[in-house]
Every structure is written in C-alpha cells, then in structure tokens.
Design an enzyme around this catalytic site. Structure first.
Site, mmCIF file in Angstrom:
data_model
loop_
_atom_site.group_PDB
_atom_site.id
_atom_site.type_symbol
_atom_site.label_atom_id
_atom_site.label_comp_id
_atom_site.label_asym_id
_atom_site.label_seq_id
_atom_site.Cartn_x
_atom_site.Cartn_y
_atom_site.Cartn_z
ATOM 1 N N ALA A 233 39.888 1.191 -17.032
ATOM 2 C CA ALA A 233 39.372 1.951 -15.759
ATOM 3 C C ALA A 233 38.716 0.718 -14.946
ATOM 4 C CB ALA A 233 38.620 2.995 -15.941
ATOM 5 N N ALA A 236 35.162 0.222 -17.085
ATOM 6 C CA ALA A 236 35.068 -0.273 -18.740
ATOM 7 C C ALA A 236 36.541 0.168 -19.123
ATOM 8 C CB ALA A 236 34.176 0.855 -19.363
ATOM 9 N N VAL A 238 38.711 1.000 -22.857
ATOM 10 C CA VAL A 238 38.550 1.830 -24.173
ATOM 11 C C VAL A 238 39.480 1.221 -25.360
ATOM 12 C CG1 VAL A 238 38.806 4.049 -25.263
ATOM 13 C CG2 VAL A 238 37.868 3.770 -22.896
ATOM 14 N N ASP A 391 32.129 16.501 -14.270
ATOM 15 C CA ASP A 391 33.127 16.007 -13.596
ATOM 16 C C ASP A 391 34.478 16.569 -14.250
ATOM 17 O OD1 ASP A 391 34.638 14.490 -11.752
ATOM 18 O OD2 ASP A 391 34.006 12.566 -12.774
#
Length: 661
Positions: A233, A236, A238, A391
C-alpha cells in the site's frame, strides 16, 4: 595619555550600557551589538569631551583642565557622558527595530536549511505542474459571480490530481472522504474511490528497518519470512512470516523515507489550503484549512504503529466474550512491534472487495451469518464498549472459504463516551419505530440546542426524514445517515468528531454488509437485536457503581442548596444582588487601564521635559558655569536629556512586545 583615557572611558561606558541601560529600557538587544556600540562610542567620549572643553572655554588646544577649573570640567564631562549614553540607547533601539536580536543566528540556521528548502521548492513545483495538468488552477482563482462551477467537476478533478501527487495526497483524499459531516457528498463519493497503486519496496531496502527495530537479524526472529510481500500500500507493505513456535503471522513494515516525504508534503498542503481559503469561496465554505490540519494530525498518528497496537489490543479485548462469532480480530505481538513495524496473527482469506467468486460459493445462510456477526461486533463496539473500528470498508474485511471473516488495519479507531453511545442507540431505535419526538430528543442531547431553534419545526423536519424511509430503505441506511448529516448541518448544529466517526463507521459498515448479503438492512438488524444489545449495555454492577458515583457527587450540592437560595433571597431583599458577567475579567481591565494611563502620563512628562529643555537652552541666561556656558543652558541640556530617557522607557516595552509577537 589621551589614548589611555579613551580606552578606560570606553570600558566604563560598556559597563554602563551593558548593565544600567539594558535594565532601564528593558529590552535585551544582544550582548555582541551592545559591546561593539558601547566600545566605539565610549572610546570617542574623551575626544568629544576635550572638544566640549574648548567650545565652552574651559581649556585650549586640547589641554586637560586641572584643579583651578575642575568643577566646570566635571559638570561638562558628566553632561557629555550622559548624552552619549542616551545616544547609545537610541542607536541600540534603532538597530533593534531594523535588525531584531537573533537575526544573525537565524540567518546562520537558515543557511543550513537551504537543502531542505530546495527539496520543498522542487516538490512544490512538481505539485503545481500537476495542478496545471489537471486544470485545477482555474478553481484556485476568484471566479465571476455569474459563472457557476460544478461541485462534481471540482471533486473529480481534484481526486485525479491527488492520485497523481503521491502517497500523502492520496491519504488526504481518503481522509476527506471520511468527513461527510462537513464535505459535500460529491467530494465524499469521488475521494472514496482513491487508492494508491504503488509497487512494493524491494526486501533489501526494508531489511535494515526490520533488524534495527528488533535488534537482531530476521532469521533470529522468525523461522520463515517471505521476502515477496502479500500486499503493498501507499504507507506500508505486508510480509508473511512464521514465528519460531510455528505461528503464522504477518509483518507490516512502513516504507523507507516515507516520513521525510510526508513532512515536506505537509507544509505544502497547509500552504495550498491557506491559499485556497484566501482565493476561492467554495474552499472557505467547506473549511479547507481546518480539514488539512485535522488530516495532518490523523496522518501523524497513523504513521506511529504503536497506536495501532493499542487499538488492536483494545478491540480484541472488547470482543473477547463472544468467541462463538464467525468474525474475529487478530492477535497482536507488541514485543515485536515498534513505531514503524507491527506483527499480527495472520487472518486468512481474501478482502471482501475482491471476494466476489468466493461469496458465490458460500451459502446464503453462511453469508447472512457473517453479516449478522459483523453487525453485532461493530454495534457492540460503538454502542457498548465505546471503541470501534472506524474504517470497515470492504478492503479491511477478510473472508475465507470456510465462511469465517476477520478484520485488519486498525490504524483508524474511534472512541465515544457513554452518553453519546446511548443517544445514538436511541436515535436508531426512534427511526425504526417512527418516533420523531424521541429522535429529536436524541439529536438535541448529542448536538446541543442551537440558539433560536424552533423545536416543533425541528421535530416536523425529522418526521419528514422518517417518512422518506418508512416501509423501506431506498439507498440503504447510508442514505439515512446522509439525510441526517444534511439535516444536522442545515440546522446549524456543531458535529462532534467522535459522533461523526461513529456515524461514518455505521454508514461504511452498511456498504460492507450489502456486499456480504444484499438482503441485509441495518435498521432491521437494529430492531432484531435491540433487546440483546440493550441488555448487554445494562450491566447491573456497572450501573450500581455509576449510581453510587452520581449520588456521591450530587448530595453535597443538594445539601448546600437551601443555604445558597437563602443567600440569594437576602441579596434580593437588600438590593445587593450582583450577577457576574461571563468572559469579562475586571482585574484584567483595571490593569490595562492603569498601564495605559501610566504610559499616557509618562508621554506627557517626557514631552514637557523636552520642550522645557529646548526653551531653557535657547534662553541662554543665568550665571556663567564656564566662560561660554550659562547655568540655564546647562540645566536645559539635562532636562532635554531626561525627556529623551523617559521617551525611551515608554517606547522600549512596545518594542519588546513587537519582537515577541
């Protein structure tokens, strides 16, 4: 001899100026400039004194007057010395006005920041090129009143420009999409589509970040570590890993150099926001500067993963008593998590946003179970625990083939107090039961009562909103919250940020529930599970503690009430009742008036002294103090000097306040 006298008098003058003068005018003008000015003027004191001796007939040809003329010489020397001190005061004040103290050190610091400024200017030029490319510059200029601009056009074009501007601006757009309480619906819709499609960072570029966070190599921490990320993203990426005890986890690591770019972009965002508010009416209407400031605060919190660790632990604890739920929150590993790295239990599955084929394979019952448990989890978070995932869009909900779900990305979490939680529950129930009076009471308790509001008219407006959704929810419950937000803004209410987050969380949840189960309806779920949720919120032990606290805080007030009433009645009878004026500080006003009067009197005295001194010097009569100097002229020079000193004392505090501002 004259040189020696000049040096000694220069040092004496430096001491006088450095100690007495700075205390008199109360302005710190800098030790370096004080020393230079006082030495230069002080070393000229003796030559000027000798010239004065010759001018007044005390000596001739630069000779030093001795005992027979010592008194006139001393008197003239003191006058010259005093005048030079005053001249230095004026010079120092003038320098302070033109070049305030600290200017050179500020300049030196500024030189060291040139590379940073260069990068900022380069980045600003890049953003300005993007604005020109997408035609946004025409929206930043004052427009002809008759020329209307489509809000949808502005929103769409701005979203495209944000996507091209990079990570910080993508995050800004996503943040704006969450502020449906103050941003037009067109902006919310267009900015909700913003996603940052960025390639992953090579593992070697983040290895140092991981090893610095853990203080050891990756192989010492994990038995396995996939160097190819599961997802990437804007902030960051993963990676999948396996701990030494065999637990599968994910490692979320922040992109290198991200914070440096965010810092540079933050200054630019505030600059652009201020410029927009100064030049564009639509920007002032939605409060662009306020939005930008709130975004930067939120982004700063999001970039510190220690907050996300706390949020995840708190949400997991809030749902710990419902282990039968098909929706779960992953375990976090705080011992392996830092400011830029977070380690979580892996939640298997695919994001709901991409789970179309998987959902088709699940039965209707399984999909309905996931939707129900997801609703109950968020409802308990918002209405009972007061901490909630704010969210829950389709990208933050993972679905697996076994019909289970998990939540991810806990960077955005809301908190809401007990009273607001109760009012939101009552508002939802009131809309379900078509009770406009109960809904109005809940609205007033949440937002307060604006000045001059017509309660009956407000109740009618709420009733009209209810009638729109009677017998069905056209557009889903998110349409209901859109109507409620528009109503709140139109009525002049101020939307608390905690309540706005709760509204947004519930509205966002509606979209995710519809993807899971198209037949789901948020208000229907509220009706079906209202008794269960209300029963959970009415904890007997907690209610008893709250009642005890309320009684303990109220009894002293009730006990003193008769005495207070008696005191008020007595004052009424005596005619001495005094009602305080809120926001008016009498002591402050007295101090302000006193200081103003004092300064005014000082100005009058200084003016009188200066005029009197000029008149006495021009009169030139009285007994001679020296062959060419009369007493009246001499004392007139002293009077003029004192007038100048008093003027400096009056001006100096104003100069100090100017410098501090």
């Amino acid at each position: 001899m004259n040189i020696l006298w000049s040096i000694l008098l220069g040092l004496l003058n430096a001491v006088v100026v450095g100690v007495l003068v700075r205390r008199t005018i109360t302005v710190g003008t800098g030790a370096l400039r004080n020393t230079i000015v006082s030495l230069v003027i002080g070393m000229s004191l003796w030559p000027i004194t000798l010239q004065a001796f010759e001018m007044f007939g005390i000596s001739q040809d630069g000779d030093i007057p001795w005992i027979e003329m010592s008194f006139p010489a001393v008197m003239v020397f003191l006058l010259v010395f005093a005048w030079l001190v005053v001249i230095q005061m004026v010079v120092l004040l003038a320098i302070e006005i033109v070049l305030p103290s600290g200017s050179f050190s500020h300049f030196a610091r500024s030189v060291s920041r040139v590379p940073t400024w260069y990068r900022r200017v380069s980045r600003l030029s890049q953003i300005q090129r993007i604005l020109l490319k997408f035609g946004l510059s025409r929206f930043m200029r004052p427009r002809i009143p008759t020329l209307r601009v489509s809000t949808r056009e502005i929103a769409k074009t701005t979203a495209e420009a944000f996507a091209a501007a990079g990570v910080t601006f993508v995050k800004l757009g996503q943040f704006i999409a969450t502020r449906a309480d103050i941003v037009p619906a067109e902006f919310v819709e267009e900015f909700s589509k913003l996603q940052s499609d960025v390639p992953p960072v090579p593992f070697e570029d983040i290895r140092a970040e991981l090893e610095d966070a853990w203080g050891r190599s990756v192989t010492e921490v994990f038995a396995e570590f996939d160097t190819v990320p599961l997802a990437a993203a804007s902030v960051a990426q993963v990676h999948r890993a396996v701990t030494l005890d065999g637990t599968e986890v994910v490692v979320k690591v922040q992109r290198p150099k991200l914070r440096k770019q965010v810092r540079a972009d933050s200054d630019i965002i505030m600059t652009l926001a201020e410029r927009l508010e100064n030049t564009a009416g639509w920007a002032r209407t939605i409060g662009v500067t306020s939005i930008a400031r709130g975004f930067l605060e939120t982004l700063g919190e999001e970039l510190d993963y220690r907050g996300e660790v706390r949020h995840t632990i708190a949400l997991r604890e809030a749902t710990a008593h419902h282990e039968d739920s098909v929706v779960r929150i992953p375990q976090v590993y705080p011992e392996l998590s830092t400011e830029r790295v977070i380690v979580l239990e892996r939640v298997r599955g695919v994001p709901l946003a991409k789970a179309g084929p998987l959902l088709e394979e699940l039965s209707d019952i399984a999909r309905a179970d996931i939707a129900r448990d997801l609703f109950l989890m968020v409802a308990r978070q918002v209405l009972i625990k007061g901490i909630f995932h704010s969210d829950l869009h389709a990208g933050n909900i993972m679905i697996d083939a076994s019909g289970r779900a998990g939540l991810i990305d806990f960077g955005s979490v809301g908190r809401i107090d007990r009273r607001d939680r109760r009012d939101i529950a009552m508002l939802l129930l009131a809309f379900e039961h078509q009770n406009s009076e109960a809904a109005m009471n809940a609205v007033l308790d949440i937002f307060g009562t604006p000045v001059g509001v017509d309660l009956r008219s407000m109740q009618r407006d709420i009733g009209q909103i209810m009638l729109q959704f009677e017998g069905g929810m056209p557009g889903g419950s998110s349409a209901l919250f859109t109507e409620l937000l528009a109503f709140v803004i139109d009525q002049g209410f101020e939307m608390p940020s905690a309540v706005a987050n709760a509204f947004r969380a519930i509205s966002t949840l509606e979209g995710s529930l519809t993807k899971l189960d198209p037949s789901s309806d948020l208000l229907v779920m509220v009706r079906e599970h209202a008794d269960e949720l209300l029963a959970e919120s009415r904890d007997l032990h907690e209610s008893a503690e709250n009642l005890s606290l309320y009684v303990g805080s109220t009894l002293p007030v009730l006990a003193s009430l008769p005495v207070e009433v008696s005191r008020v009645v007595k004052h009424l009878q005596d005619g001495t009742l005094d009602i305080g004026t809120s926001g008016l500080n009498i002591d402050l006003i007295k101090t302000l008036v006193r200081s103003t009067v004092d300064q005014f009197i000082q100005v009058i005295i200084a003016t009188a002294l200066i005029l009197g001194g000029v008149l006495m010097m021009s009169a030139n009569f009285g007994p001679p103090l020296a062959p060419e100097l009369r007493v009246f002229t001499y004392f007139g020079a002293w009077m003029l000097l004192i007038g100048f000193i008093l003027s400096a004392v009056v001006i100096a505090p104003a100069l100090r306040e100017r410098r501090f501002r």
